[in-house]
Design a protein around this motif. Structure first.
Motif, PDB file in Angstrom:
ATOM      1  N   ASP A 131      12.026 -63.601   9.781  1.00 45.26           N
ATOM      2  CA  ASP A 131      13.332 -63.207  10.321  1.00 45.26           C
ATOM      3  C   ASP A 131      14.456 -63.989   9.649  1.00 45.26           C
ATOM      4  OD1 ASP A 131      12.180 -61.391  12.027  1.00 45.26           O
ATOM      5  OD2 ASP A 131      12.234 -62.703  13.795  1.00 45.26           O
ATOM      6  N   LEU A 132      14.210 -65.271   9.398  1.00 46.67           N
ATOM      7  CA  LEU A 132      15.193 -66.112   8.718  1.00 46.67           C
ATOM      8  C   LEU A 132      15.473 -65.577   7.317  1.00 46.67           C
ATOM      9  CD1 LEU A 132      16.897 -68.717   8.903  1.00 46.67           C
ATOM     10  CD2 LEU A 132      14.913 -69.963   8.023  1.00 46.67           C
ATOM     11  N   MET A 133      14.430 -65.198   6.615  1.00 43.12           N
ATOM     12  CA  MET A 133      14.583 -64.650   5.271  1.00 43.12           C
ATOM     13  C   MET A 133      15.376 -63.344   5.291  1.00 43.12           C
ATOM     14  SD  MET A 133      10.743 -65.340   3.779  1.00 43.12           S
ATOM     15  CE  MET A 133      11.089 -64.837   2.086  1.00 43.12           C
ATOM     16  N   LEU A 188       9.123 -61.183  -1.863  1.00 40.96           N
ATOM     17  CA  LEU A 188       8.514 -62.355  -1.229  1.00 40.96           C
ATOM     18  C   LEU A 188       8.308 -62.114   0.271  1.00 40.96           C
ATOM     19  CD1 LEU A 188       7.683 -65.083  -2.516  1.00 40.96           C
ATOM     20  CD2 LEU A 188       9.794 -66.048  -1.584  1.00 40.96           C
ATOM     21  N   GLU A 189       9.219 -61.356   0.856  1.00 36.74           N
ATOM     22  CA  GLU A 189       9.088 -61.032   2.282  1.00 36.74           C
ATOM     23  C   GLU A 189       7.864 -60.164   2.557  1.00 36.74           C
ATOM     24  OE1 GLU A 189      12.751 -59.251   3.480  1.00 36.74           O
ATOM     25  OE2 GLU A 189      13.965 -61.005   2.957  1.00 36.74           O
ATOM     26  N   LYS A 190       7.377 -59.448   1.546  1.00 35.37           N
ATOM     27  CA  LYS A 190       6.226 -58.546   1.705  1.00 35.37           C
ATOM     28  C   LYS A 190       4.899 -59.256   1.439  1.00 35.37           C
ATOM     29  CE  LYS A 190       9.093 -54.726   0.010  1.00 35.37           C
ATOM     30  NZ  LYS A 190       9.270 -53.731  -1.077  1.00 35.37           N
ATOM     31  N   LEU A 191       4.962 -60.502   1.042  1.00 31.61           N
ATOM     32  CA  LEU A 191       3.769 -61.247   0.648  1.00 31.61           C
ATOM     33  C   LEU A 191       2.817 -61.434   1.833  1.00 31.61           C
ATOM     34  CD1 LEU A 191       2.545 -62.949  -1.745  1.00 31.61           C
ATOM     35  CD2 LEU A 191       3.701 -64.928  -0.711  1.00 31.61           C
ATOM     36  N   ASP A 192       1.521 -61.154   1.604  1.00 28.52           N
ATOM     37  CA  ASP A 192       0.488 -61.480   2.587  1.00 28.52           C
ATOM     38  C   ASP A 192      -0.776 -61.881   1.843  1.00 28.52           C
ATOM     39  OD1 ASP A 192      -0.988 -59.148   1.836  1.00 28.52           O
ATOM     40  OD2 ASP A 192       0.096 -57.946   3.300  1.00 28.52           O
ATOM     41  N   GLU A 193      -1.838 -62.182   2.599  1.00 23.09           N
ATOM     42  CA  GLU A 193      -3.052 -62.720   1.983  1.00 23.09           C
ATOM     43  C   GLU A 193      -3.760 -61.711   1.080  1.00 23.09           C
ATOM     44  OE1 GLU A 193      -3.965 -61.259   6.168  1.00 23.09           O
ATOM     45  OE2 GLU A 193      -2.454 -62.520   5.166  1.00 23.09           O
ATOM     46  N   ASN A 194      -3.423 -60.425   1.204  1.00 22.27           N
ATOM     47  CA  ASN A 194      -4.071 -59.396   0.392  1.00 22.27           C
ATOM     48  C   ASN A 194      -3.216 -58.956  -0.798  1.00 22.27           C
ATOM     49  OD1 ASN A 194      -6.338 -59.197   2.191  1.00 22.27           O
ATOM     50  ND2 ASN A 194      -5.034 -58.023   3.594  1.00 22.27           N
ATOM     51  N   SER A 195      -2.079 -59.604  -1.007  1.00 25.34           N
ATOM     52  CA  SER A 195      -1.154 -59.160  -2.053  1.00 25.34           C
ATOM     53  C   SER A 195      -1.722 -59.362  -3.447  1.00 25.34           C
ATOM     54  CB  SER A 195       0.174 -59.915  -1.940  1.00 25.34           C
ATOM     55  OG  SER A 195       0.839 -59.597  -0.743  1.00 25.34           O
ATOM     56  N   ASP A 196      -1.514 -58.353  -4.300  1.00 27.61           N
ATOM     57  CA  ASP A 196      -1.768 -58.466  -5.730  1.00 27.61           C
ATOM     58  C   ASP A 196      -0.479 -59.010  -6.341  1.00 27.61           C
ATOM     59  OD1 ASP A 196      -1.746 -57.930  -8.522  1.00 27.61           O
ATOM     60  OD2 ASP A 196      -3.315 -56.425  -8.275  1.00 27.61           O
ATOM     61  N   ILE A 197      -0.465 -60.282  -6.699  1.00 29.51           N
ATOM     62  CA  ILE A 197       0.768 -60.965  -7.110  1.00 29.51           C
ATOM     63  C   ILE A 197       1.423 -60.274  -8.309  1.00 29.51           C
ATOM     64  CG2 ILE A 197       1.792 -63.138  -7.849  1.00 29.51           C
ATOM     65  CD1 ILE A 197       0.714 -63.094  -4.973  1.00 29.51           C
ATOM     66  N   ALA A 240      24.079 -78.584   1.055  1.00 31.44           N
ATOM     67  CA  ALA A 240      24.300 -77.248   1.623  1.00 31.44           C
ATOM     68  C   ALA A 240      23.593 -76.184   0.792  1.00 31.44           C
ATOM     69  CB  ALA A 240      25.800 -76.954   1.699  1.00 31.44           C
ATOM     70  N   HIS A 241      23.610 -76.356  -0.520  1.00 30.05           N
ATOM     71  CA  HIS A 241      22.951 -75.413  -1.424  1.00 30.05           C
ATOM     72  C   HIS A 241      21.446 -75.381  -1.176  1.00 30.05           C
ATOM     73  CE1 HIS A 241      20.812 -74.476  -5.221  1.00 30.05           C
ATOM     74  NE2 HIS A 241      21.760 -73.587  -5.403  1.00 30.05           N
ATOM     75  N   ASP A 242      20.827 -76.544  -1.098  1.00 30.44           N
ATOM     76  CA  ASP A 242      19.373 -76.600  -0.908  1.00 30.44           C
ATOM     77  C   ASP A 242      18.976 -76.144   0.492  1.00 30.44           C
ATOM     78  OD1 ASP A 242      19.207 -77.446  -3.485  1.00 30.44           O
ATOM     79  OD2 ASP A 242      18.650 -79.510  -3.032  1.00 30.44           O
ATOM     80  N   THR A 243      19.818 -76.408   1.476  1.00 31.82           N
ATOM     81  CA  THR A 243      19.562 -75.905   2.826  1.00 31.82           C
ATOM     82  C   THR A 243      19.613 -74.379   2.833  1.00 31.82           C
ATOM     83  OG1 THR A 243      20.473 -77.902   3.840  1.00 31.82           O
ATOM     84  CG2 THR A 243      20.361 -75.938   5.218  1.00 31.82           C
ATOM     85  N   MET A 244      20.562 -73.824   2.079  1.00 30.43           N
ATOM     86  CA  MET A 244      20.649 -72.372   1.942  1.00 30.43           C
ATOM     87  C   MET A 244      19.394 -71.809   1.293  1.00 30.43           C
ATOM     88  SD  MET A 244      21.142 -70.097  -0.802  1.00 30.43           S
ATOM     89  CE  MET A 244      22.059 -71.051  -2.019  1.00 30.43           C
ATOM     90  N   LEU A 245      18.878 -72.470   0.241  1.00 25.00           N
ATOM     91  CA  LEU A 245      17.654 -72.001  -0.409  1.00 25.00           C
ATOM     92  C   LEU A 245      16.471 -72.062   0.544  1.00 25.00           C
ATOM     93  CD1 LEU A 245      17.764 -73.377  -4.075  1.00 25.00           C
ATOM     94  CD2 LEU A 245      17.983 -71.016  -3.303  1.00 25.00           C
ATOM     95  N   CYS A 246      16.453 -73.059   1.411  1.00 21.80           N
ATOM     96  CA  CYS A 246      15.395 -73.119   2.424  1.00 21.80           C
ATOM     97  C   CYS A 246      15.383 -71.856   3.262  1.00 21.80           C
ATOM     98  CB  CYS A 246      15.597 -74.345   3.327  1.00 21.80           C
ATOM     99  SG  CYS A 246      15.055 -75.906   2.606  1.00 21.80           S
ATOM    100  N   ARG A 247      16.552 -71.398   3.659  1.00 20.19           N
ATOM    101  CA  ARG A 247      16.626 -70.181   4.470  1.00 20.19           C
ATOM    102  C   ARG A 247      16.157 -68.966   3.680  1.00 20.19           C
ATOM    103  NH1 ARG A 247      21.712 -72.412   5.746  1.00 20.19           N
ATOM    104  NH2 ARG A 247      22.770 -70.744   4.600  1.00 20.19           N
ATOM    105  N   PHE A 290      12.005 -71.458   5.018  1.00 19.94           N
ATOM    106  CA  PHE A 290      11.644 -72.800   5.455  1.00 19.94           C
ATOM    107  C   PHE A 290      12.532 -73.196   6.636  1.00 19.94           C
ATOM    108  CE2 PHE A 290      10.691 -73.783   0.699  1.00 19.94           C
ATOM    109  CZ  PHE A 290       9.559 -72.982   0.756  1.00 19.94           C
ATOM    110  N   ASP A 291      11.947 -73.891   7.588  1.00 23.63           N
ATOM    111  CA  ASP A 291      12.705 -74.242   8.785  1.00 23.63           C
ATOM    112  C   ASP A 291      13.651 -75.420   8.581  1.00 23.63           C
ATOM    113  OD1 ASP A 291      10.651 -76.050   8.506  1.00 23.63           O
ATOM    114  OD2 ASP A 291      10.165 -76.157  10.644  1.00 23.63           O
ATOM    115  N   GLU A 292      13.383 -76.257   7.588  1.00 20.76           N
ATOM    116  CA  GLU A 292      14.251 -77.394   7.326  1.00 20.76           C
ATOM    117  C   GLU A 292      14.062 -77.865   5.888  1.00 20.76           C
ATOM    118  OE1 GLU A 292      13.262 -80.706   9.772  1.00 20.76           O
ATOM    119  OE2 GLU A 292      11.125 -80.628   9.314  1.00 20.76           O
ATOM    120  N   LEU A 293      15.018 -78.637   5.408  1.00 24.58           N
ATOM    121  CA  LEU A 293      14.955 -79.182   4.052  1.00 24.58           C
ATOM    122  C   LEU A 293      14.106 -80.444   4.053  1.00 24.58           C
ATOM    123  CD1 LEU A 293      16.046 -79.032   1.109  1.00 24.58           C
ATOM    124  CD2 LEU A 293      17.991 -80.424   1.877  1.00 24.58           C
ATOM    125  N   LYS A 294      13.091 -80.469   3.193  1.00 23.13           N
ATOM    126  CA  LYS A 294      12.195 -81.623   3.108  1.00 23.13           C
ATOM    127  C   LYS A 294      12.386 -82.361   1.785  1.00 23.13           C
ATOM    128  CE  LYS A 294       8.593 -79.750   6.145  1.00 23.13           C
ATOM    129  NZ  LYS A 294       8.736 -80.808   7.165  1.00 23.13           N
TER     130      LYS A 294
END
Length: 513
Positions: free
Chosen positions: A443-445, A391-400, A348-355, A359-363
């Motif tokens: 949206d999940l995040m 992390l929600e704001k991350l895109d390909e142009n982000s300065d990490i 349950a903990h790792d499934t929560m971290l996926c959300r 991530f759509d599912e735990l792998k």
């Protein structure tokens, strides 16, 4: 308010002590003692949860209600009482305990049939106060009033807060147990829950070998709060214990989701319904640290640190299993149930971290990903809540480095920046394995990661303002906590200012009330 509708099914069902004596003492073979609140001459309302009052069936506030809210001049129908329980405190058996600062008025039922117990905290001594005065100070009362509501709006099972009032008297407390007691403003809150039953209630009856009362208490609990349980006999009690384990694990996962650290997970502070109860030296986590404990009393062992809460909940359930053994009488079942607890919790903990990561599912490889993330968070001293917001704001142009430097409590040098960039690269690679769209992932995040959390430094500022007769901060925090997944006040969604790093009540707290 409709206080004349309060009923008292608990004291009608169980053996009690009707002496009304508030003096500290043992009360064997009973589950409660009647006790009168001390009463206050000049109470003053600070906050009232109007919407919640109507929701539970108490209705609208009237000026005359201040007496009830401060447990003063109560009408004769109400038999006020405190319950007895036992518990393990910091891993040691403490024997008989009980409601030392809490006094129950009874139960209210709303139009839909839902019941809530009504309880004052800080209204005077009870037989279980252990030589204390049963009062509460403003700072602890504000903390419980606001935090219990914050947890509710985060979607986490919890007690709720109805009101907060000054008592009009001063209370002496040694806030850090340093030998320097000070006068503080006294306060009383009303808190409610479907039930305040704890692991410790069952431990007490079992330890006293009051097995018939233990059976009655367990049957009462199942009949009123676990109505989906259908089997009879020992199977009924097995199903009950299994459900308590599940609710407890689910609660721990929710604490991990938002970064809540309870600080004092004694068995007498564990709800049998899987609610968050007893808001003492708690904290929402700022910088991510599995070893963080907000409770000075928990040092140096850090038994109740953030990363140990799952483990401690399992230990507490072992103690509950021992208490219920006379009813279940199946050692193998209890061992298997508790051994399986860890598997259920971690999945349950790792499934929560996926959300949280979108991530759509735990792998299969996600466990390694999460372990690397935890190590990175601690090394870089990143703010737990703000990390996911960024992390929600991350895109390909982000300065990490620029994106995350504002949420680090340390300095991101070149080496640390490279580690962060490497992690983000692995995160983006993992995202590409999703079977959902990027929008659905985001949206999940956003549904999982709060924008606002009630940090200790904000509570500190609020308490200081109320002490000085102002309530603007209280009103602002109330609005923010009611909408935690929105950024209503961006100025409240920042990391803890460095000026608060070593201020008592902002990073560490004691159990002092």
């Amino acid at each position: 308010m409709n206080i004349d509708q309060i009923t008292q099914p608990f004291i009608d069902m169980f053996p009690g002590d009707f002496s009304g004596n508030p003096m500290q003492r043992n009360t064997p073979k009973v589950l409660f003692s009647t006790v009168n609140p001390v009463g206050f001459d000049n109470p003053k309302l600070v906050a009232f949860n109007q919407k919640f009052s109507e929701e539970i069936g108490l209705g609208k506030f009237q000026e005359s209600d201040i007496n009830f809210l401060a447990a003063t001049n109560l009408f004769e129908k109400i038999k006020t009482y405190a319950t007895a329980y036992a518990g393990h405190q910091f891993g040691n058996w403490a024997g008989q305990l009980g409601d030392g600062r809490a006094i129950l008025a009874g139960e209210i039922t709303n139009e839909s049939g839902k019941k809530n117990e009504i309880q004052w905290k800080g209204a005077g001594a009870t037989p279980y106060s252990r030589h204390a005065d049963g009062r509460a100070v403003l700072r602890s009362s504000v903390r419980e009033y606001l935090m219990s509501e914050a947890m509710h709006h985060l979607g986490i099972p919890t007690t709720r807060a109805l009101s907060l009032a000054f008592t009009g008297e001063s209370v002496v407390r040694d806030i850090m147990y340093s030998g320097d007691p000070q006068e503080e403003k006294g306060a009383v809150i009303i808190r409610t829950a479907e039930s305040f039953l704890r692991f410790g209630h069952f431990e007490l009856m079992s330890a006293q070998k009051e097995i018939n009362t233990l059976i009655d208490l367990t049957d009462f609990t199942i009949e009123n709060y676990f109505k989906d349980i259908k089997p009879e006999g020992e199977q009924k009690y097995q199903a009950f214990f299994t459900e308590v384990c599940k609710r407890t694990a689910d609660l721990m996962v929710e604490w991990f989701r938002v970064g809540f650290v309870h600080g004092v997970m004694n068995t007498d502070n564990m709800s049998i319904l899987g609610l968050t109860i007893d808001y003492g030296p708690y904290s929402m986590m700022d910088e991510y640290d599995l070893n963080f404990t907000p409770n000075t009393t928990d040092l140096p062992g850090r038994r109740y640190a953030f990363g140990k809460q799952g483990q401690i909940s399992q230990w507490n359930l072992w103690q509950l299993a021992n208490a219920l053994f006379p009813l279940i009488k199946d050692e193998k079942f209890l061992e298997e149930t508790l051994n399986n607890y860890g598997n259920y919790f971690w999945e349950a903990h790792d499934t929560m971290l996926c959300r949280k990561f979108g991530f759509d599912e735990l792998k299969k490889d996600d466990e390694e990903f999460f372990t690397n993330w935890q190590a990175l968070m601690q090394e870089l001293q990143l703010d737990y809540t703000l990390f996911f917001n960024q992390l929600e704001k991350l895109d390909e142009n982000s300065d990490i480095k620029h994106l995350f430097s504002s949420v680090s409590y340390g300095f991101l040098d070149e080496s640390k920046t490279q580690k962060l960039e490497h992690f983000i690269s692995s995160y983006e690679s993992r995202l590409r394995e999703n079977k959902i769209s990027k929008k659905e992932s985001l949206d999940l995040m956003k549904k999982t990661n709060p924008k606002f959390i009630l940090r200790n430094y904000l509570l500190y500022e609020c308490i200081e303002e109320i002490n000085n007769g102002k309530t603007e901060m209280l009103e602002k925090l109330t609005k923010a906590l009611e909408n935690p997944y929105e950024e209503i006040f961006p100025e409240l969604s920042i990391k803890r200012p460095s000026g608060y790093d070593d201020v008592s009540g902002c990073s560490m707290l004691s159990c002092s009330s």
